[in-house]
Design a protein around this motif. Structure first.
Motif, PDB file in Angstrom:
ATOM      1  N   GLY A  63       0.792  -1.228   0.000  1.00 29.87           N
ATOM      2  CA  GLY A  63       0.000   0.000   0.000  1.00 29.87           C
ATOM      3  C   GLY A  63       0.821   1.274   0.000  1.00 29.87           C
ATOM      4  O   GLY A  63       0.584   2.156  -0.840  1.00 29.87           O
ATOM      5  N   PRO A  64       1.781   1.435   0.911  1.00 25.27           N
ATOM      6  CA  PRO A  64       2.566   2.669   0.908  1.00 25.27           C
ATOM      7  C   PRO A  64       3.356   2.878  -0.399  1.00 25.27           C
ATOM      8  O   PRO A  64       3.379   3.997  -0.926  1.00 25.27           O
ATOM      9  CB  PRO A  64       3.503   2.502   2.107  1.00 25.27           C
ATOM     10  CG  PRO A  64       2.725   1.605   3.029  1.00 25.27           C
ATOM     11  CD  PRO A  64       2.043   0.626   2.106  1.00 25.27           C
ATOM     12  N   ALA A  65       3.958   1.826  -0.933  1.00 26.73           N
ATOM     13  CA  ALA A  65       4.691   1.958  -2.204  1.00 26.73           C
ATOM     14  C   ALA A  65       3.731   2.293  -3.339  1.00 26.73           C
ATOM     15  O   ALA A  65       4.050   3.106  -4.219  1.00 26.73           O
ATOM     16  CB  ALA A  65       5.473   0.684  -2.500  1.00 26.73           C
ATOM     17  N   THR A  66       2.546   1.687  -3.315  1.00 24.32           N
ATOM     18  CA  THR A  66       1.534   1.993  -4.325  1.00 24.32           C
ATOM     19  C   THR A  66       1.113   3.455  -4.221  1.00 24.32           C
ATOM     20  O   THR A  66       0.959   4.143  -5.244  1.00 24.32           O
ATOM     21  CB  THR A  66       0.323   1.057  -4.166  1.00 24.32           C
ATOM     22  OG1 THR A  66       0.767  -0.297  -4.290  1.00 24.32           O
ATOM     23  CG2 THR A  66      -0.741   1.339  -5.206  1.00 24.32           C
ATOM     24  N   LEU A  67       0.949   3.940  -3.011  1.00 28.78           N
ATOM     25  CA  LEU A  67       0.614   5.356  -2.794  1.00 28.78           C
ATOM     26  C   LEU A  67       1.690   6.252  -3.407  1.00 28.78           C
ATOM     27  O   LEU A  67       1.377   7.243  -4.072  1.00 28.78           O
ATOM     28  CB  LEU A  67       0.459   5.641  -1.301  1.00 28.78           C
ATOM     29  CG  LEU A  67       0.082   7.064  -0.915  1.00 28.78           C
ATOM     30  CD1 LEU A  67      -1.339   7.397  -1.367  1.00 28.78           C
ATOM     31  CD2 LEU A  67       0.207   7.246   0.596  1.00 28.78           C
ATOM     32  N   ALA A  68       2.954   5.901  -3.213  1.00 29.86           N
ATOM     33  CA  ALA A  68       4.059   6.690  -3.769  1.00 29.86           C
ATOM     34  C   ALA A  68       4.031   6.667  -5.296  1.00 29.86           C
ATOM     35  O   ALA A  68       4.152   7.723  -5.942  1.00 29.86           O
ATOM     36  CB  ALA A  68       5.395   6.155  -3.252  1.00 29.86           C
ATOM     37  N   ILE A  69       3.860   5.493  -5.877  1.00 31.73           N
ATOM     38  CA  ILE A  69       3.851   5.372  -7.339  1.00 31.73           C
ATOM     39  C   ILE A  69       2.675   6.146  -7.936  1.00 31.73           C
ATOM     40  O   ILE A  69       2.812   6.830  -8.953  1.00 31.73           O
ATOM     41  CB  ILE A  69       3.784   3.897  -7.769  1.00 31.73           C
ATOM     42  CG1 ILE A  69       5.056   3.163  -7.339  1.00 31.73           C
ATOM     43  CG2 ILE A  69       3.577   3.762  -9.269  1.00 31.73           C
ATOM     44  CD1 ILE A  69       6.325   3.723  -7.910  1.00 31.73           C
ATOM     45  N   ILE A  70       1.516   6.061  -7.316  1.00 28.55           N
ATOM     46  CA  ILE A  70       0.352   6.800  -7.819  1.00 28.55           C
ATOM     47  C   ILE A  70       0.601   8.299  -7.729  1.00 28.55           C
ATOM     48  O   ILE A  70       0.268   9.048  -8.649  1.00 28.55           O
ATOM     49  CB  ILE A  70      -0.928   6.364  -7.090  1.00 28.55           C
ATOM     50  CG1 ILE A  70      -1.307   4.948  -7.535  1.00 28.55           C
ATOM     51  CG2 ILE A  70      -2.077   7.350  -7.344  1.00 28.55           C
ATOM     52  CD1 ILE A  70      -2.434   4.312  -6.753  1.00 28.55           C
ATOM     53  N   GLY A  71       1.215   8.737  -6.643  1.00 26.66           N
ATOM     54  CA  GLY A  71       1.545  10.159  -6.523  1.00 26.66           C
ATOM     55  C   GLY A  71       2.465  10.626  -7.634  1.00 26.66           C
ATOM     56  O   GLY A  71       2.257  11.703  -8.219  1.00 26.66           O
ATOM     57  N   VAL A  72       3.467   9.827  -7.943  1.00 28.78           N
ATOM     58  CA  VAL A  72       4.376  10.179  -9.043  1.00 28.78           C
ATOM     59  C   VAL A  72       3.621  10.133 -10.367  1.00 28.78           C
ATOM     60  O   VAL A  72       3.762  11.030 -11.204  1.00 28.78           O
ATOM     61  CB  VAL A  72       5.609   9.251  -9.073  1.00 28.78           C
ATOM     62  CG1 VAL A  72       6.475   9.540 -10.303  1.00 28.78           C
ATOM     63  CG2 VAL A  72       6.433   9.400  -7.796  1.00 28.78           C
ATOM     64  N   ALA A  73       2.792   9.104 -10.566  1.00 28.89           N
ATOM     65  CA  ALA A  73       2.048   8.957 -11.818  1.00 28.89           C
ATOM     66  C   ALA A  73       1.113  10.135 -12.063  1.00 28.89           C
ATOM     67  O   ALA A  73       0.909  10.544 -13.209  1.00 28.89           O
ATOM     68  CB  ALA A  73       1.271   7.647 -11.816  1.00 28.89           C
ATOM     69  N   VAL A  74       0.557  10.690 -11.007  1.00 31.57           N
ATOM     70  CA  VAL A  74      -0.342  11.842 -11.150  1.00 31.57           C
ATOM     71  C   VAL A  74       0.455  13.124 -11.411  1.00 31.57           C
ATOM     72  O   VAL A  74       0.118  13.905 -12.300  1.00 31.57           O
ATOM     73  CB  VAL A  74      -1.241  11.992  -9.905  1.00 31.57           C
ATOM     74  CG1 VAL A  74      -1.968  13.321  -9.894  1.00 31.57           C
ATOM     75  CG2 VAL A  74      -2.236  10.834  -9.830  1.00 31.57           C
ATOM     76  N   ALA A  75       1.523  13.333 -10.653  1.00 27.66           N
ATOM     77  CA  ALA A  75       2.263  14.597 -10.718  1.00 27.66           C
ATOM     78  C   ALA A  75       3.318  14.633 -11.824  1.00 27.66           C
ATOM     79  O   ALA A  75       3.588  15.694 -12.387  1.00 27.66           O
ATOM     80  CB  ALA A  75       2.927  14.880  -9.377  1.00 27.66           C
ATOM     81  N   ALA A  76       3.921  13.498 -12.105  1.00 29.82           N
ATOM     82  CA  ALA A  76       4.997  13.432 -13.109  1.00 29.82           C
ATOM     83  C   ALA A  76       4.948  12.059 -13.786  1.00 29.82           C
ATOM     84  O   ALA A  76       5.810  11.214 -13.557  1.00 29.82           O
ATOM     85  CB  ALA A  76       6.350  13.658 -12.439  1.00 29.82           C
ATOM     86  N   PRO A  77       3.925  11.821 -14.604  1.00 24.76           N
ATOM     87  CA  PRO A  77       3.705  10.479 -15.162  1.00 24.76           C
ATOM     88  C   PRO A  77       4.901   9.905 -15.909  1.00 24.76           C
ATOM     89  O   PRO A  77       5.113   8.687 -15.875  1.00 24.76           O
ATOM     90  CB  PRO A  77       2.501  10.654 -16.089  1.00 24.76           C
ATOM     91  CG  PRO A  77       2.243  12.107 -16.197  1.00 24.76           C
ATOM     92  CD  PRO A  77       2.947  12.787 -15.074  1.00 24.76           C
ATOM     93  N   GLU A  78       5.680  10.754 -16.518  1.00 18.03           N
ATOM     94  CA  GLU A  78       6.852  10.272 -17.249  1.00 18.03           C
ATOM     95  C   GLU A  78       7.928   9.712 -16.322  1.00 18.03           C
ATOM     96  O   GLU A  78       8.844   9.021 -16.775  1.00 18.03           O
ATOM     97  CB  GLU A  78       7.428  11.393 -18.127  1.00 18.03           C
ATOM     98  CG  GLU A  78       8.135  12.506 -17.371  1.00 18.03           C
ATOM     99  CD  GLU A  78       7.225  13.491 -16.641  1.00 18.03           C
ATOM    100  OE1 GLU A  78       7.777  14.371 -15.945  1.00 18.03           O
ATOM    101  OE2 GLU A  78       5.979  13.397 -16.738  1.00 18.03           O
TER     102      GLU A  78
END
Length: 183
Positions: A63-78
């Motif tokens: 869950g925490p790693a998924t939260l981090a990846i989603i945050g990056v995907a939203v803010a800086a998808p590349e």
């Protein structure tokens, strides 16, 4: 919502359903990790085995790693795939606790993503809404396709989705390529 001192007892949206990694789960994970290492050449270090799997006070939770990846995907998808690789390296090679939001924020800072790292340590409602939405969408697709747990690979072609069974991921590369071509 969550804090950098996130722990099993904090009750935040990420931690409230996770549990410590038992010896049985750790042994099962390590045997799977070794099989993945043989098939892919990906490293699973002794640091990971001794610092992560052998520490039965740590949560076994993506869950925490998924939260981090989603945050990056939203803010800086590349940058999302690069962030995923860095988080996996932190866990499986360096033996770091990627269930800790502070550790994940440190990883993001090494990728020069300080604003995202800061938000991760105290995710706001918008971030949590994006997290819940993406998890809900993924669960819906997995349920519709009959995926049960992980690993699962869903191949998308346009609007079409198809599940490749886990044995394709753990078998030969030829079997995986054949499954992908058939999708």
């Amino acid at each position: 919502m969550a804090s950098s001192s996130c722990s099993n007892s904090c009750g935040c949206a990420i931690c409230k359903t996770s549990a410590p990694c038992s010896a049985r789960v750790a042994d099962y994970a390590w045997s799977n990790d070794q099989r993945i290492a043989r098939l892919t050449g990906r490293p699973f270090s002794d640091a990971y085995r001794h610092k992560v799997l052998a520490d039965h006070t740590r949560r076994f939770d993506s869950g925490p790693a998924t939260l981090a990846i989603i945050g990056v995907a939203v803010a800086a998808p590349e940058r999302a795939f690069h962030a995923l690789k860095a988080i996996q390296h932190a866990r499986y090679v360096e033996g770091r606790d990627v269930t800790d939001l502070t550790v994940l924020a440190q990883v993001l800072r090494t990728l020069d993503l300080p604003e995202i790292a800061d938000r991760l340590e105290t995710p706001d409602e918008a971030w949590m809404a994006a997290y819940r939405s993406r998890l809900g969408s993924a669960r819906t697709v997995m349920h519709r396709l009959g995926a049960e747990g992980v690993p699962a690979l869903i191949v998308a072609t346009g609007d079409s989705r198809r599940l490749l069974r886990a044995n394709a991921l753990f078998g030969s590369m030829d079997m995986l390529v054949a499954g992908l071509k058939a999708a």
